[in-house]
Design a protein around this motif. Structure first.
Motif, PDB file in Angstrom:
ATOM      1  N   UNK A   1      -9.823   3.203   0.866  1.00 54.82           N
ATOM      2  CA  UNK A   1      -9.071   4.458   0.970  1.00 54.82           C
ATOM      3  C   UNK A   1      -9.532   5.453  -0.099  1.00 54.82           C
ATOM      4  N   UNK A   2      -9.763   4.958  -1.313  1.00 57.67           N
ATOM      5  CA  UNK A   2     -10.234   5.831  -2.393  1.00 57.67           C
ATOM      6  C   UNK A   2     -11.585   6.461  -2.056  1.00 57.67           C
ATOM      7  N   UNK A   3     -12.414   5.696  -1.336  1.00 57.26           N
ATOM      8  CA  UNK A   3     -13.751   6.181  -0.991  1.00 57.26           C
ATOM      9  C   UNK A   3     -13.744   7.068   0.248  1.00 57.26           C
ATOM     10  N   UNK A   4     -12.577   7.252   0.825  1.00 57.38           N
ATOM     11  CA  UNK A   4     -12.483   8.103   2.010  1.00 57.38           C
ATOM     12  C   UNK A   4     -12.940   7.438   3.284  1.00 57.38           C
TER      13      UNK A   4
ATOM     14  N   UNK B   1       0.834  -1.200   0.000  1.00 54.73           N
ATOM     15  CA  UNK B   1       0.000   0.000   0.000  1.00 54.73           C
ATOM     16  C   UNK B   1       0.870   1.251   0.000  1.00 54.73           C
ATOM     17  N   UNK B   2       0.335   2.337  -0.553  1.00 51.96           N
ATOM     18  CA  UNK B   2       1.059   3.603  -0.514  1.00 51.96           C
ATOM     19  C   UNK B   2       0.459   4.555   0.514  1.00 51.96           C
TER      20      UNK B   2
ATOM     21  N   UNK C   1      -5.346  -6.181  -0.582  1.00 53.64           N
ATOM     22  CA  UNK C   1      -4.773  -4.906  -1.024  1.00 53.64           C
ATOM     23  C   UNK C   1      -5.797  -4.119  -1.833  1.00 53.64           C
ATOM     24  N   UNK C   2      -6.502  -4.805  -2.731  1.00 54.18           N
ATOM     25  CA  UNK C   2      -7.518  -4.116  -3.529  1.00 54.18           C
ATOM     26  C   UNK C   2      -8.638  -3.569  -2.649  1.00 54.18           C
TER      27      UNK C   2
END
Length: 740
Positions: free
Chosen positions: A488-491, A443-444, A481-482
């Protein structure tokens, strides 16, 4: 002697004879059946006012409305015809009893209620005849089905294979005779001109056919038909109490005193207290009387319809387990041992005295349930889902597995490695807790770690329960990971337990090692509470973890709000926080994991996630949703060899390939492994081209539809490369009554 006197003698002599013979037989059998229920293990939790009243509503919808039977449209409708007819037909018994005293007897008050010229008796008479006619239709339909499904022609494919076929024909004959004698008896009333209503249209037709017979002969026919009608009903009662038709008498009690309304999801929990065990303590079910009384009612209620058998993955792939025949074998054993159980005969005279409940090796002659029958079960719940009388087949099997595993150490030994790993390393592969956070290096962004004893920051909305596969299995880690990237993308703010997470204990429980499961459950509940998981929502990515934490941990005071990742992803899509942006142009079929779908009824959300990916075309397999076919991994079968019949995962992959799908999507790491194995075998056999069919989690598919995803073009793997292999001579983990 006057005719009236003769007729009175015929009536009363016949009735007294019927009561004396059939009444005595029925009473004896009823006392026997009730005595056996009383001899079973008590289940006080099922006899509370709350439990009983909680089941009454389900009883009405289930029995009176025939809700579950009607899921199979034609058989269900035919059964509804017969069932509703025999409810109404009970009124004819009252009429027949009244006519013994008065040939012009009518049920009181019914002709006093009138609306628009229609009396209550008009309605009753019409319904008696209409439903009687529909019952005949049902009987004929059932006879045709039995002929079409004759096991002598269809073999294992027939759902009646193994059933008491002759009893089925006797039932149909008895039902037909009850209706036929009813029509004739009512027809005589019309011919004698004292029918209580003209609305009984079929009975009036019979009356027209009898119109030319003299009044005296009609009275003789009337008396004889009344006696025959009552006699057939009485015979049918005795036959019912001694046959597969017993469910007619037991179903109401079975439904009221059972784990309703859904006997799937959680297993029954009997807390194991090792400190208070003694040499008489029994863990699980080792003899027929170790079962609870609700199980005896289950055994009484089996109709031998074979719906469970027709849906069972084990039976459908050539294995010896038939849920129906397992119940029948237990019931036959119970009835044979009954006189000894009730003290009617000496134990030495018991024909079942030399039998064991479950064999310790395949083919054991004195075993009621064969070893391979018990261990073929994948605990998918298809049998329970399909059973029209809600028998708890899975509960029975798991109860017997508990005894075999904990008391006898008798179970497939390859599963012993899994048990040792779960106990010693906290995961089925033996990788260990120190590896549980390695997936996060992909993860980043940083994920907060929940530390036992320290409550999470209030800003953290969710706790992600990664699960063993998602933490240590190389194939499954990419899915984790996905999922993390999508959240994370969805906040979404979430934390993980990381190295402090341990197996939920599900595989141990399903193989019967209940003690190990309970230890893990209690430990996990304490850990989750200590980080404040009971104040936020837990996300699970494994269907089995989802079921355990949501449905089974409450028995250990673990009351948590739990969602499967498919449910949360679907919500985020609905909220517009996750949007597919990349056109994939794939045909996708969705495989319902048993412990997400059938056990927890999550069907729509995973499909919503698939539909959110641009360019995907959803196609359904023939068996889907509540009728889905297991991947073969449940019931801890993932950790056992499958060397009888066709492999269940191959059967499922064959069905998926038939849809022409490019991707088989699912929502469970067990299913990912089993379906990937199935595809690999099909590629090896040359049936499927390499890369033509891909197995993906729905999160992977959604990630690809956004940015390619970490799981794109990955190699499919079944187990972690760095798993610590157990030595061949490893001792299986067992818990007995003496050694704890």
């Amino acid at each position: 002697m006057e005719q009236d006197t003769v007729l009175a003698l015929v009536r009363w002599g016949g009735v007294i004879g019927i009561i004396a013979v059939f009444g005595t037989l029925a009473a004896q059998r009823t006392l026997f059946l009730v005595g056996l229920v009383r001899a079973a293990r008590p289940e006080p939790e099922l006899t509370t006012r709350e439990a009983i009243f909680g089941n009454l509503k389900y009883l009405v919808t289930k029995v009176l409305a025939q809700r579950k039977l009607l899921r199979w449209s034609l058989p269900g409708l035919l059964h509804a015809f017969v069932f509703w007819s025999f409810l109404i037909t009970q009124t004819t018994l009252l009429e027949a009893a009244g006519e013994l005293f008065d040939a012009t007897f009518e049920l009181p008050l019914l002709n006093s209620f009138e609306v628009s010229g229609v009396t209550a008796y008009d309605l009753l008479g019409f319904l008696q005849d209409l439903l009687g006619a529909l019952a005949i239709v049902g009987i004929v339909g059932f006879a045709a089905m039995r002929l079409a499904q004759d096991p002598r022609n269809k073999g294992r494919e027939s759902r009646f294979a193994g059933s008491n076929l002759n009893q089925g024909w006797w039932v149909l004959m008895g039902e037909f005779l009850v209706i036929w004698t009813l029509f004739v008896a009512h027809g005589v009333r019309f011919a004698l001109d004292h029918a209580p209503t003209d609305a009984a249209f079929i009975s009036s037709w019979f009356g027209e056919q009898l119109a030319g017979i003299s009044h005296g002969n009609l009275e003789i026919i009337n008396s004889v038909m009344l006696v025959i009608h009552l006699g057939i009903v009485a015979w049918f009662l005795v036959f019912t109490l001694n046959s597969k038709h017993l469910h007619v008498a037991s179903i109401a009690f079975q439904e009221v005193f059972s784990r309703q309304p859904k006997r799937l999801g959680k297993l029954k929990t009997d807390i194991i207290d090792m400190e208070n065990m003694d040499e008489d303590t029994v863990l699980g079910v080792g003899s027929i009387t170790d079962f609870g009384f609700s199980t005896f009612l289950d055994l009484y209620s089996c109709t031998e319809c074979g719906r469970c058998q027709s849906q069972c993955p084990a039976w459908n792939t050539g294995k010896p387990l038939s849920p129906k025949m397992l119940v029948m074998d237990l019931r036959d054993h119970l009835f044979a041992a009954g006189p000894a159980i009730l003290g009617k005969v000496d134990a030495d005279e018991n024909p079942e005295k030399d039998k064991v409940l479950v064999g310790t090796a395949p083919g054991q002659e004195n075993a009621v349930i064969d070893y391979d029958v018990l261990w073929s079960c994948v605990a998918c719940g298809a049998c329970v889902e399909e059973c029209p009388v809600d028998i708890g087949h899975v509960d029975m099997i798991m109860d017997m597995r508990r005894y075999q595993t904990m008391m006898e150490s008798s179970f497939p030994q390859e599963a012993g490695v899994m048990l040792r790993n779960v106990e010693n390393a906290g995961d089925p592969w033996g990788v260990g807790a120190h590896k549980r956070e390695e997936w996060t290096t992909k993860l980043d962004f940083e994920i907060p770690r929940a530390m036992p004893g320290t409550e999470l920051d209030p800003e953290v909305e969710y706790l992600l329960w990664v699960g063993c596969a998602g933490s240590v299995d190389d194939r499954s880690k990419r899915i984790t990971v996905d999922i993390a990237n999508l959240l994370n993308d969805a906040g979404v703010t979430f934390a993980i337990l990381g190295n402090n997470e341990a197996c939920t204990g599900d595989p141990a429980r399903r193989i019967g090692m209940e003690y190990l499961f309970q230890m893990l459950a209690q430990t996990n509940v304490e850990t989750l509470k200590s980080v404040g998981a009971d104040k936020r929502t837990i996300i699970t990515r494994c269907a089995h973890c989802f079921n355990a934490i949501k449905n089974e941990y409450p028995d250990f005071d673990g009351h948590f709000d739990v969602v499967h990742h498919s449910e949360l992803l679907a919500k985020l899509i609905d909220d517009g926080r996750l949007i597919g942006t990349k056109q994939l142009d794939l045909k996708v079929t969705y495989h319902d994991p048993c412990y997400l779908g059938r056990h927890n009824e999550v069907y729509a959300d995973p499909r919503k996630v698939i539909d959110a990916v641009p360019g995907t075309e959803g196609v359904e397999m023939g068996r889907c949703r509540s009728n889905s076919f297991c991947c073969g991994a449940g019931g801890a079968r993932m950790y056992m060899e499958e060397d009888i019949g066709k492999r269940i995962n191959i059967e499922r992959i064959d069905e998926a390939v038939e849809t022409g799908a490019d991707v088989v999507a699912t929502g469970c790491p067990f299913c990912i492994t089993m379906l990937s194995d199935g595809v690999a075998q099909k590629v090896q056999e040359g049936v499927v081209e390499d890369g033509a069919v891909e197995i993906l989690d729905i999160a992977e598919l959604l990630a690809r539809g956004r940015n390619g995803g970490s799981g794109a073009n990955h190699d499919q793997a079944d187990a972690p490369d760095d798993a610590e292999a157990a030595p061949d001579d490893a001792e299986p983990v067992t818990v007995g009554a003496e050694d704890g």
